[in-house]
Design a protein around this motif. Sequence first.
Motif, PDB file in Angstrom:
ATOM      1  N   PRO A   1       0.845  -1.175   0.059  1.00  0.00           N
ATOM      2  CA  PRO A   1      -0.021   0.070  -0.216  1.00  0.00           C
ATOM      3  C   PRO A   1       0.909   1.416  -0.071  1.00  0.00           C
ATOM      4  CG  PRO A   1      -1.007  -1.772   1.402  1.00  0.00           C
ATOM      5  CD  PRO A   1       0.361  -2.220   0.850  1.00  0.00           C
ATOM      6  N   ALA A   2       1.863   1.444   0.765  1.00  0.00           N
ATOM      7  CA  ALA A   2       2.642   2.424   0.865  1.00  0.00           C
ATOM      8  C   ALA A   2       3.265   2.843  -0.512  1.00  0.00           C
ATOM      9  CB  ALA A   2       3.820   2.473   1.882  1.00  0.00           C
ATOM     10  N   CYS A   3       3.517   1.795  -1.446  1.00  0.00           N
ATOM     11  CA  CYS A   3       4.207   1.907  -2.415  1.00  0.00           C
ATOM     12  C   CYS A   3       3.112   2.571  -3.826  1.00  0.00           C
ATOM     13  CB  CYS A   3       4.804   0.652  -3.029  1.00  0.00           C
ATOM     14  SG  CYS A   3       5.778   0.844  -4.662  1.00  0.00           S
ATOM     15  N   GLN A   4       1.956   2.169  -3.263  1.00  0.00           N
ATOM     16  CA  GLN A   4       0.955   2.645  -4.360  1.00  0.00           C
ATOM     17  C   GLN A   4       0.515   3.943  -3.837  1.00  0.00           C
ATOM     18  OE1 GLN A   4      -2.244   0.122  -3.147  1.00  0.00           O
ATOM     19  NE2 GLN A   4      -1.931  -1.649  -4.336  1.00  0.00           N
ATOM     20  N   TYR A   5       0.647   4.369  -2.454  1.00  0.00           N
ATOM     21  CA  TYR A   5       0.440   5.865  -2.238  1.00  0.00           C
ATOM     22  C   TYR A   5       1.470   6.622  -2.839  1.00  0.00           C
ATOM     23  CZ  TYR A   5      -2.073   3.587   1.608  1.00  0.00           C
ATOM     24  OH  TYR A   5      -2.740   2.785   2.349  1.00  0.00           O
ATOM     25  N   LEU A   6       2.535   6.061  -2.738  1.00  0.00           N
ATOM     26  CA  LEU A   6       3.909   6.808  -3.178  1.00  0.00           C
ATOM     27  C   LEU A   6       3.768   7.319  -4.704  1.00  0.00           C
ATOM     28  CD1 LEU A   6       6.699   8.179  -2.498  1.00  0.00           C
ATOM     29  CD2 LEU A   6       7.517   5.966  -3.147  1.00  0.00           C
ATOM     30  N   LEU A   7       3.423   6.307  -5.541  1.00  0.00           N
ATOM     31  CA  LEU A   7       3.345   6.364  -6.899  1.00  0.00           C
ATOM     32  C   LEU A   7       2.044   7.429  -7.136  1.00  0.00           C
ATOM     33  CD1 LEU A   7       3.962   2.686  -8.092  1.00  0.00           C
ATOM     34  CD2 LEU A   7       5.382   4.658  -7.944  1.00  0.00           C
ATOM     35  N   ALA A   8       1.053   7.175  -6.415  1.00  0.00           N
ATOM     36  CA  ALA A   8      -0.175   8.076  -6.706  1.00  0.00           C
ATOM     37  C   ALA A   8       0.235   9.543  -6.394  1.00  0.00           C
ATOM     38  CB  ALA A   8      -1.277   7.918  -5.779  1.00  0.00           C
ATOM     39  N   ALA A   9       1.148   9.823  -5.280  1.00  0.00           N
ATOM     40  CA  ALA A   9       1.377  11.145  -4.952  1.00  0.00           C
ATOM     41  C   ALA A   9       2.636  11.907  -5.893  1.00  0.00           C
ATOM     42  CB  ALA A   9       2.316  10.933  -3.674  1.00  0.00           C
ATOM     43  N   ALA A  10       3.456  10.791  -6.391  1.00  0.00           N
ATOM     44  CA  ALA A  10       4.111  11.324  -7.436  1.00  0.00           C
ATOM     45  C   ALA A  10       3.690  11.866  -8.741  1.00  0.00           C
ATOM     46  CB  ALA A  10       5.231  10.207  -7.914  1.00  0.00           C
ATOM     47  N   ARG A  11       2.357  11.121  -9.298  1.00  0.00           N
ATOM     48  CA  ARG A  11       1.780  11.454 -10.461  1.00  0.00           C
ATOM     49  C   ARG A  11       1.066  13.017 -10.127  1.00  0.00           C
ATOM     50  NH1 ARG A  11      -1.152   6.349 -13.139  1.00  0.00           N
ATOM     51  NH2 ARG A  11       0.344   5.017 -13.075  1.00  0.00           N
ATOM     52  N   THR A  12       0.532  12.938  -8.882  1.00  0.00           N
ATOM     53  CA  THR A  12       0.101  14.405  -8.516  1.00  0.00           C
ATOM     54  C   THR A  12       0.872  15.483  -8.494  1.00  0.00           C
ATOM     55  OG1 THR A  12      -1.785  13.204  -6.995  1.00  0.00           O
ATOM     56  CG2 THR A  12      -1.448  15.836  -6.809  1.00  0.00           C
ATOM     57  N   ALA A  13       2.136  15.298  -7.797  1.00  0.00           N
ATOM     58  CA  ALA A  13       3.193  16.404  -7.724  1.00  0.00           C
ATOM     59  C   ALA A  13       3.754  16.606  -8.987  1.00  0.00           C
ATOM     60  CB  ALA A  13       4.316  15.559  -7.003  1.00  0.00           C
ATOM     61  N   LEU A  14       3.981  15.673 -10.157  1.00  0.00           N
ATOM     62  CA  LEU A  14       4.236  16.019 -11.459  1.00  0.00           C
ATOM     63  C   LEU A  14       3.448  16.866 -12.205  1.00  0.00           C
ATOM     64  CD1 LEU A  14       6.126  12.437 -12.135  1.00  0.00           C
ATOM     65  CD2 LEU A  14       7.112  14.759 -12.039  1.00  0.00           C
ATOM     66  N   GLU A  15       1.991  16.477 -11.940  1.00  0.00           N
ATOM     67  CA  GLU A  15       0.890  17.310 -12.662  1.00  0.00           C
ATOM     68  C   GLU A  15       0.919  18.752 -12.120  1.00  0.00           C
ATOM     69  OE1 GLU A  15      -2.489  15.033 -11.871  1.00  0.00           O
ATOM     70  OE2 GLU A  15      -1.956  13.396 -13.195  1.00  0.00           O
ATOM     71  N   ASP A  16       1.305  18.754 -10.671  1.00  0.00           N
ATOM     72  CA  ASP A  16       1.139  20.392 -10.098  1.00  0.00           C
ATOM     73  C   ASP A  16       2.385  20.816 -10.606  1.00  0.00           C
ATOM     74  OD1 ASP A  16       0.160  21.913  -8.112  1.00  0.00           O
ATOM     75  OD2 ASP A  16       2.245  21.431  -7.177  1.00  0.00           O
ATOM     76  N   SER A  17       3.474  20.117 -11.273  1.00  0.00           N
ATOM     77  CA  SER A  17       4.594  21.062 -11.601  1.00  0.00           C
ATOM     78  C   SER A  17       4.103  21.903 -12.912  1.00  0.00           C
ATOM     79  CB  SER A  17       5.713  20.244 -11.639  1.00  0.00           C
ATOM     80  OG  SER A  17       5.667  19.434 -12.703  1.00  0.00           O
ATOM     81  N   GLY A  18       3.286  21.477 -13.598  1.00  0.00           N
ATOM     82  CA  GLY A  18       2.706  22.126 -14.839  1.00  0.00           C
ATOM     83  C   GLY A  18       3.507  21.820 -16.071  1.00  0.00           C
ATOM     84  N   PRO A  19       2.911  21.363 -17.298  1.00  0.00           N
ATOM     85  CA  PRO A  19       3.740  20.956 -18.444  1.00  0.00           C
ATOM     86  C   PRO A  19       4.667  22.011 -19.234  1.00  0.00           C
ATOM     87  CG  PRO A  19       1.552  21.943 -19.047  1.00  0.00           C
ATOM     88  CD  PRO A  19       1.526  21.933 -17.283  1.00  0.00           C
ATOM     89  N   GLU A  20       4.696  23.332 -18.786  1.00  0.00           N
ATOM     90  CA  GLU A  20       5.752  24.188 -19.263  1.00  0.00           C
ATOM     91  C   GLU A  20       6.830  23.782 -18.457  1.00  0.00           C
ATOM     92  OE1 GLU A  20       3.782  26.002 -15.340  1.00  0.00           O
ATOM     93  OE2 GLU A  20       2.861  24.940 -17.361  1.00  0.00           O
ATOM     94  N   ALA A  21       6.920  23.498 -17.352  1.00  0.00           N
ATOM     95  CA  ALA A  21       8.161  23.186 -16.889  1.00  0.00           C
ATOM     96  C   ALA A  21       8.413  21.713 -16.347  1.00  0.00           C
ATOM     97  CB  ALA A  21       8.280  23.945 -15.389  1.00  0.00           C
ATOM     98  N   ASP A  22       8.283  20.737 -17.157  1.00  0.00           N
ATOM     99  CA  ASP A  22       7.967  19.473 -17.336  1.00  0.00           C
ATOM    100  C   ASP A  22       9.231  19.016 -16.479  1.00  0.00           C
ATOM    101  OD1 ASP A  22       7.788  16.827 -17.307  1.00  0.00           O
ATOM    102  OD2 ASP A  22       7.893  16.455 -19.261  1.00  0.00           O
TER     103      ASP A  22
END
Length: 323
Positions: free
Chosen positions: A46-67
């Motif tokens: 479960p902790a690994c699933q949480y981490l991967l989901a948090a990573a996707r959110t963080a990467l989306e939050d950074s915005g496509p212009e600064a991928d």
Amino acid sequence: MTVRVVVAESVVHGAGLVLPPEGTGPAESWFDHRARLGRGYKYLPPACQYLLAAARTALEDSGPEADPLAAAPELRGAVVGTNSAVAALHAAVDETVRREGAAALSPMSVPYFAVNLVAGRLSTEHLLKGFNLTVTSPRVAGVEALHLAALELAAGRAAVTLAGAAEAPDPRAADAEPEAGAALFVLRPGGGPVPAGGRVLRTVLRFVPPPALAAAEGRRLARDSVRQALDALRAGGPAPDEVELLADPSPVGDAVADALRSWCADRAPVSTRWSGARAGALAPVVRLAARPLAAGTGSRLVVTASRAGNIALATAHTPEHTD
């Protein structure tokens, strides 16, 4: 005695939080891995699933212009802090071996006998080939991950790093409240531009030998060490307007609380909060990832201490002028 204080600084370009809804019990189901991640993640801890989901959110939050993933794979790193990401899995493995023998173990779970494979799965998912570190220091591992990530960025070992904490409930947490979820930042080197909604993180790590606190001189040195760290953080940014201490009940926690109270009394921050440490290293990172501070109004100071002697201090500050 003056001890060198190392302040590590980084810039947050994105943040991701995956946390159970308020009031969710440790045994309740709250995370749907198929909805958050898709197919192929069922057998991850479960902790690994949480981490991967948090990573996707963080990467989306950074915005496509600064991928962040535009950087070469060898310039991407990962640092993850945890105390109990696979504690329940290890307990289940021990019980299975004791009752049925090693042949009864699931080949899907056995690889996670090594806690560093949780962060390893994150690196595999996003081709983070620069470096991959897992830290497990009691209570402070999450902030320690942010600190180490900032040092590696400053040394030029990466252009971008995913850093934070992930936890799952520890069946041996005793009376401490268990943690579940993940908090992850997309970090770039300190001193660079701060995007809209971003912030500057500054961290310091300290250690107080618990036996030293039995003597007055040891308590004085511990107080001075914490105050030096606080002064070093304050020297590079605005005065904190929010202060929180997360510490378990222990001589170390008491010593840090005394030092922090006296330091705050001299500077009169807007608000202070004293909280019991939970059974993991996630809460301090969650506090740093909380709602963005208003630009230029000050900083949030989070201090964490464990009975083992580990101390971590961190500030989050949103500058007035952002790019």
